[in-house]
Design a protein around this motif. Sequence first.
Motif, PDB file in Angstrom:
ATOM      1  N   UNK A  54       0.865  -1.175   0.000  1.00  0.00           N
ATOM      2  CA  UNK A  54       0.000   0.000   0.000  1.00  0.00           C
ATOM      3  C   UNK A  54       0.903   1.227   0.000  1.00  0.00           C
ATOM      4  N   UNK A  55       0.415   2.312  -0.597  1.00  0.00           N
ATOM      5  CA  UNK A  55       1.213   3.521  -0.734  1.00  0.00           C
ATOM      6  C   UNK A  55       0.437   4.704  -0.165  1.00  0.00           C
ATOM      7  N   UNK A  56       1.156   5.587   0.520  1.00  0.00           N
ATOM      8  CA  UNK A  56       0.566   6.797   1.081  1.00  0.00           C
ATOM      9  C   UNK A  56       0.671   7.926   0.052  1.00  0.00           C
ATOM     10  N   UNK A  57      -0.467   8.531  -0.267  1.00  0.00           N
ATOM     11  CA  UNK A  57      -0.521   9.589  -1.298  1.00  0.00           C
ATOM     12  C   UNK A  57      -0.985  10.880  -0.629  1.00  0.00           C
ATOM     13  N   UNK A  66       5.014  14.684   4.308  1.00  0.00           N
ATOM     14  CA  UNK A  66       3.994  14.214   5.245  1.00  0.00           C
ATOM     15  C   UNK A  66       3.540  12.808   4.904  1.00  0.00           C
ATOM     16  N   UNK A  67       3.401  12.532   3.607  1.00  0.00           N
ATOM     17  CA  UNK A  67       3.001  11.189   3.199  1.00  0.00           C
ATOM     18  C   UNK A  67       4.047  10.160   3.616  1.00  0.00           C
ATOM     19  N   UNK A  68       5.323  10.511   3.503  1.00  0.00           N
ATOM     20  CA  UNK A  68       6.375   9.588   3.927  1.00  0.00           C
ATOM     21  C   UNK A  68       6.324   9.349   5.429  1.00  0.00           C
ATOM     22  N   UNK A  69       6.083  10.399   6.185  1.00  0.00           N
ATOM     23  CA  UNK A  69       5.984  10.235   7.636  1.00  0.00           C
ATOM     24  C   UNK A  69       4.792   9.390   8.053  1.00  0.00           C
ATOM     25  N   UNK A  70       3.650   9.598   7.413  1.00  0.00           N
ATOM     26  CA  UNK A  70       2.477   8.794   7.756  1.00  0.00           C
ATOM     27  C   UNK A  70       2.632   7.351   7.292  1.00  0.00           C
ATOM     28  N   UNK A  71       3.371   7.116   6.221  1.00  0.00           N
ATOM     29  CA  UNK A  71       3.623   5.739   5.799  1.00  0.00           C
ATOM     30  C   UNK A  71       4.407   4.989   6.872  1.00  0.00           C
ATOM     31  N   UNK A 106       8.511  -0.850   6.190  1.00  0.00           N
ATOM     32  CA  UNK A 106       8.441   0.413   5.466  1.00  0.00           C
ATOM     33  C   UNK A 106       9.816   0.757   4.905  1.00  0.00           C
ATOM     34  N   UNK A 107       9.834   1.726   4.011  1.00  0.00           N
ATOM     35  CA  UNK A 107      11.070   2.193   3.400  1.00  0.00           C
ATOM     36  C   UNK A 107      11.336   3.624   3.833  1.00  0.00           C
ATOM     37  N   UNK A 108      12.595   3.972   4.133  1.00  0.00           N
ATOM     38  CA  UNK A 108      12.885   5.363   4.505  1.00  0.00           C
ATOM     39  C   UNK A 108      12.848   6.321   3.317  1.00  0.00           C
ATOM     40  N   UNK A 109      12.779   5.795   2.104  1.00  0.00           N
ATOM     41  CA  UNK A 109      12.835   6.638   0.907  1.00  0.00           C
ATOM     42  C   UNK A 109      11.508   6.729   0.164  1.00  0.00           C
ATOM     43  N   UNK A 110      10.602   5.771   0.387  1.00  0.00           N
ATOM     44  CA  UNK A 110       9.343   5.757  -0.355  1.00  0.00           C
ATOM     45  C   UNK A 110       8.182   5.627   0.624  1.00  0.00           C
ATOM     46  N   UNK A 148      -4.745  14.275   5.995  1.00  0.00           N
ATOM     47  CA  UNK A 148      -4.593  14.751   4.623  1.00  0.00           C
ATOM     48  C   UNK A 148      -3.669  13.844   3.810  1.00  0.00           C
ATOM     49  N   UNK A 149      -3.683  12.574   4.146  1.00  0.00           N
ATOM     50  CA  UNK A 149      -2.904  11.559   3.436  1.00  0.00           C
ATOM     51  C   UNK A 149      -3.826  10.388   3.150  1.00  0.00           C
ATOM     52  N   UNK A 150      -3.827   9.944   1.923  1.00  0.00           N
ATOM     53  CA  UNK A 150      -4.664   8.818   1.519  1.00  0.00           C
ATOM     54  C   UNK A 150      -3.795   7.573   1.341  1.00  0.00           C
ATOM     55  N   UNK A 151      -4.289   6.474   1.847  1.00  0.00           N
ATOM     56  CA  UNK A 151      -3.573   5.203   1.709  1.00  0.00           C
ATOM     57  C   UNK A 151      -4.275   4.372   0.646  1.00  0.00           C
TER      58      UNK A 151
END
Length: 217
Positions: A54-57, A66-71, A106-110, A148-151
Amino acid sequence: MNENPTSPRRRAALRRAKALPAWSLVAAGALAGATLGGGYGAVRTPTYTATSYVVAVPTAKSDPASALGFAQAYGRVATQLAVLGDAQVWAGVPVATLQNSVHAATSPDAPMVAVTATSARPDLAADMANAVSRALTRHASDVQGSTHVELQQFARATEPTAPSSASAGVTALVGASAGGLLGGLLLLVRPRRRRPEPARAASVPGPAVAAEAHGQL
């Protein structure tokens, strides 16, 4: 005084151990390790692994950081009871099974979360990974107004065609390596033969000096 009845056997065993060539312990250890490792790999139940992503958008009110942090945050809560409680309905297994079989990374880059499930059944592994991803996406949508982040589902888990556990050949090689190493260690502590000391030649007294012999007469 009673003698130890096992002492002759121990002495005989020591003599046999001393008589063995140096490489025999290593070879015997490797052979025993390969046999045990191959037997374990043959009788062990194979394990299958399936992974869903799953990806945070970020929405219009957010940004990629913010999306990376919420992921990262969603990766930590993916295996929590609140998520697994919903996932058990779609997976058809108890929560305890999900807790023991599913983990998230999780990945620190994506801004992506990988949900991996393992099972003795390939179809169940895929079902559990997809169920947890679905439950995690649903929980993220419930708080999307504040984060404000969609998964979103990035890739569904597919049924694996081959087990992820080591085959009998691999376990035999591992066992042979461990057995050979153990044989080498036993070789180091094996009692060694004592080399016989060379016999000392008997000393022959030299001829007495004539003056000393005359003085003794």
